[in-house]
Design a protein around this motif. Structure first.
Motif, PDB file in Angstrom:
ATOM      1  N   CYS A  85     -11.516  -5.833   9.948  1.00  0.00           N
ATOM      2  CA  CYS A  85     -10.443  -6.232  10.923  1.00  0.00           C
ATOM      3  C   CYS A  85      -9.347  -6.850   9.800  1.00  0.00           C
ATOM      4  O   CYS A  85      -9.467  -7.977   9.317  1.00  0.00           O
ATOM      5  N   PHE A  86      -8.126  -6.045   9.612  1.00  0.00           N
ATOM      6  CA  PHE A  86      -7.095  -6.517   8.762  1.00  0.00           C
ATOM      7  C   PHE A  86      -5.972  -6.922   9.794  1.00  0.00           C
ATOM      8  O   PHE A  86      -4.957  -6.720   9.842  1.00  0.00           O
ATOM      9  N   ASP A  87      -6.265  -8.272  10.414  1.00  0.00           N
ATOM     10  CA  ASP A  87      -5.348  -8.647  11.551  1.00  0.00           C
ATOM     11  C   ASP A  87      -3.951  -9.098  10.813  1.00  0.00           C
ATOM     12  O   ASP A  87      -2.890  -8.835  11.448  1.00  0.00           O
ATOM     13  N   HIS A  88      -3.807  -9.480   9.538  1.00  0.00           N
ATOM     14  CA  HIS A  88      -2.681  -9.785   8.789  1.00  0.00           C
ATOM     15  C   HIS A  88      -1.673  -8.693   8.461  1.00  0.00           C
ATOM     16  O   HIS A  88      -0.639  -8.777   8.047  1.00  0.00           O
ATOM     17  N   PHE A  89      -2.248  -7.441   8.809  1.00  0.00           N
ATOM     18  CA  PHE A  89      -1.572  -6.067   8.306  1.00  0.00           C
ATOM     19  C   PHE A  89      -1.072  -5.327   9.432  1.00  0.00           C
ATOM     20  O   PHE A  89      -0.231  -4.384   9.372  1.00  0.00           O
ATOM     21  N   LEU A  90      -1.644  -5.635  10.572  1.00  0.00           N
ATOM     22  CA  LEU A  90      -1.192  -4.909  11.757  1.00  0.00           C
ATOM     23  C   LEU A  90      -0.732  -5.967  12.805  1.00  0.00           C
ATOM     24  O   LEU A  90      -1.056  -6.936  12.936  1.00  0.00           O
ATOM     25  N   ASN A  91       0.178  -5.126  13.858  1.00  0.00           N
ATOM     26  CA  ASN A  91       0.552  -6.124  14.725  1.00  0.00           C
ATOM     27  C   ASN A  91      -0.059  -6.671  15.736  1.00  0.00           C
ATOM     28  O   ASN A  91      -0.282  -7.965  16.030  1.00  0.00           O
ATOM     29  N   LEU A 106       8.337  -2.551  11.671  1.00  0.00           N
ATOM     30  CA  LEU A 106       8.030  -3.675  11.119  1.00  0.00           C
ATOM     31  C   LEU A 106       7.497  -4.040   9.824  1.00  0.00           C
ATOM     32  O   LEU A 106       7.725  -4.913   8.892  1.00  0.00           O
ATOM     33  N   LEU A 107       6.916  -3.031   8.949  1.00  0.00           N
ATOM     34  CA  LEU A 107       6.263  -2.990   7.660  1.00  0.00           C
ATOM     35  C   LEU A 107       5.530  -4.277   7.625  1.00  0.00           C
ATOM     36  O   LEU A 107       5.545  -4.688   6.568  1.00  0.00           O
ATOM     37  N   LYS A 108       4.692  -4.599   8.410  1.00  0.00           N
ATOM     38  CA  LYS A 108       3.916  -5.823   8.507  1.00  0.00           C
ATOM     39  C   LYS A 108       2.824  -5.678   7.337  1.00  0.00           C
ATOM     40  O   LYS A 108       2.699  -6.719   6.684  1.00  0.00           O
ATOM     41  N   ALA A 109       2.340  -4.739   7.294  1.00  0.00           N
ATOM     42  CA  ALA A 109       1.349  -4.415   6.040  1.00  0.00           C
ATOM     43  C   ALA A 109       1.973  -4.543   4.611  1.00  0.00           C
ATOM     44  O   ALA A 109       1.606  -4.988   3.924  1.00  0.00           O
ATOM     45  N   GLN A 148       1.438   6.695   9.043  1.00  0.00           N
ATOM     46  CA  GLN A 148       3.005   6.218   9.258  1.00  0.00           C
ATOM     47  C   GLN A 148       3.104   4.990   8.160  1.00  0.00           C
ATOM     48  O   GLN A 148       4.233   5.309   7.534  1.00  0.00           O
ATOM     49  N   GLU A 149       2.261   4.183   8.011  1.00  0.00           N
ATOM     50  CA  GLU A 149       2.409   3.008   7.199  1.00  0.00           C
ATOM     51  C   GLU A 149       2.589   3.625   5.913  1.00  0.00           C
ATOM     52  O   GLU A 149       3.434   3.220   4.825  1.00  0.00           O
ATOM     53  N   LYS A 150       1.670   4.443   5.436  1.00  0.00           N
ATOM     54  CA  LYS A 150       1.473   4.861   4.124  1.00  0.00           C
ATOM     55  C   LYS A 150       2.813   5.500   3.871  1.00  0.00           C
ATOM     56  O   LYS A 150       3.651   5.432   2.659  1.00  0.00           O
ATOM     57  N   GLN A 154       5.556   3.982   0.999  1.00  0.00           N
ATOM     58  CA  GLN A 154       5.871   5.019  -0.175  1.00  0.00           C
ATOM     59  C   GLN A 154       7.323   4.961  -0.318  1.00  0.00           C
ATOM     60  O   GLN A 154       7.867   5.124  -1.488  1.00  0.00           O
ATOM     61  N   ALA A 155       7.886   5.197   0.943  1.00  0.00           N
ATOM     62  CA  ALA A 155       9.433   5.511   0.613  1.00  0.00           C
ATOM     63  C   ALA A 155      10.232   4.275   0.244  1.00  0.00           C
ATOM     64  O   ALA A 155      11.215   4.201  -0.467  1.00  0.00           O
ATOM     65  N   LEU A 156       9.833   3.199   0.537  1.00  0.00           N
ATOM     66  CA  LEU A 156      10.096   1.630   0.490  1.00  0.00           C
ATOM     67  C   LEU A 156      10.008   1.606  -1.300  1.00  0.00           C
ATOM     68  O   LEU A 156      10.919   1.197  -1.806  1.00  0.00           O
ATOM     69  N   LEU A 157       8.857   1.721  -1.614  1.00  0.00           N
ATOM     70  CA  LEU A 157       8.594   1.762  -3.092  1.00  0.00           C
ATOM     71  C   LEU A 157       9.531   2.773  -3.893  1.00  0.00           C
ATOM     72  O   LEU A 157      10.213   2.214  -5.015  1.00  0.00           O
TER      73      LEU A 157
END
Length: 191
Positions: A85-91, A106-109, A148-150, A154-157
């Protein structure tokens, strides 16, 4: 695999702390991030899976496969049974780690990853980012937020001048638990 020294660090990110396992390289040619995912209980896992799900072994494998790069295994916020569980990465997520909703804008991850890296190791400019995905992980219809997050990350990078290379492993095979862990050994340096 080499016997590089693995350090345990608990790092505070934008959305909470994560336990990380580091193999630090003085050359600072890059940083390999690895998210181990679900874990089998040792008593239930075959020996090869037990070995490959050990975060110290994972950090050493990443360091050996990507010479000169530091490797970081980012542990889940918690395990619910065997589920990571990656709570800190998902809303918002269920008790067993499935997202209740997804707001990729939000790009939380991405923010959590960047803040963990900043807390643990300053990086040089012009880094190469290589995505290593087991063939079935990014296309799982039950988890569209992964893709979606990937795509957004990737676009941000790329907007910030980072070279991004995506690699797929076992894309043609039927997914198995052992295949999930064998992908760790199959990884190759990109670009």
């Amino acid at each position: 695999m080499n016997d590089a020294q693995v350090m345990l660090q608990v790092l505070k990110g934008s959305f909470g702390a994560n336990k990380t396992y580091w193999v630090s390289r003085p050359s600072r040619k890059g940083i390999i991030l690895f998210f181990p995912g679900d874990q089998l209980e040792d008593a239930l896992a075959p020996p090869e899976i037990r070995r490959l799900q050990d975060p110290k072994v994972q950090a050493q494998l990443m360091a050996s496969k990507f010479g000169g790069c530091s490797s970081v295994v980012v542990m889940p916020s918690r395990l619910e049974g065997s589920f990571a569980c990656f709570d800190h990465f998902l809303n918002r997520i269920t008790r067993s780690g499935e997202p209740l909703s997804y707001r990729g804008a939000l790009l939380k991850a991405s923010s959590q990853i960047a803040s963990l890296l900043q807390a643990g190791c300053p990086t040089d400019d012009n880094k190469e980012m290589v995505y290593h995905l087991v063939g079935f992980s990014k296309d799982d219809e039950k988890r569209p937020w992964v893709r979606q997050e990937k795509v957004q990350f990737q676009a941000l990078l790329e907007r910030n001048g980072v070279i991004v290379v995506e690699r797929k492993y076992f894309a043609e095979g039927k997914p198995t638990l052992l295949m999930h862990f064998e992908a760790i050994e199959a990884m190759q340096r990109g670009a």
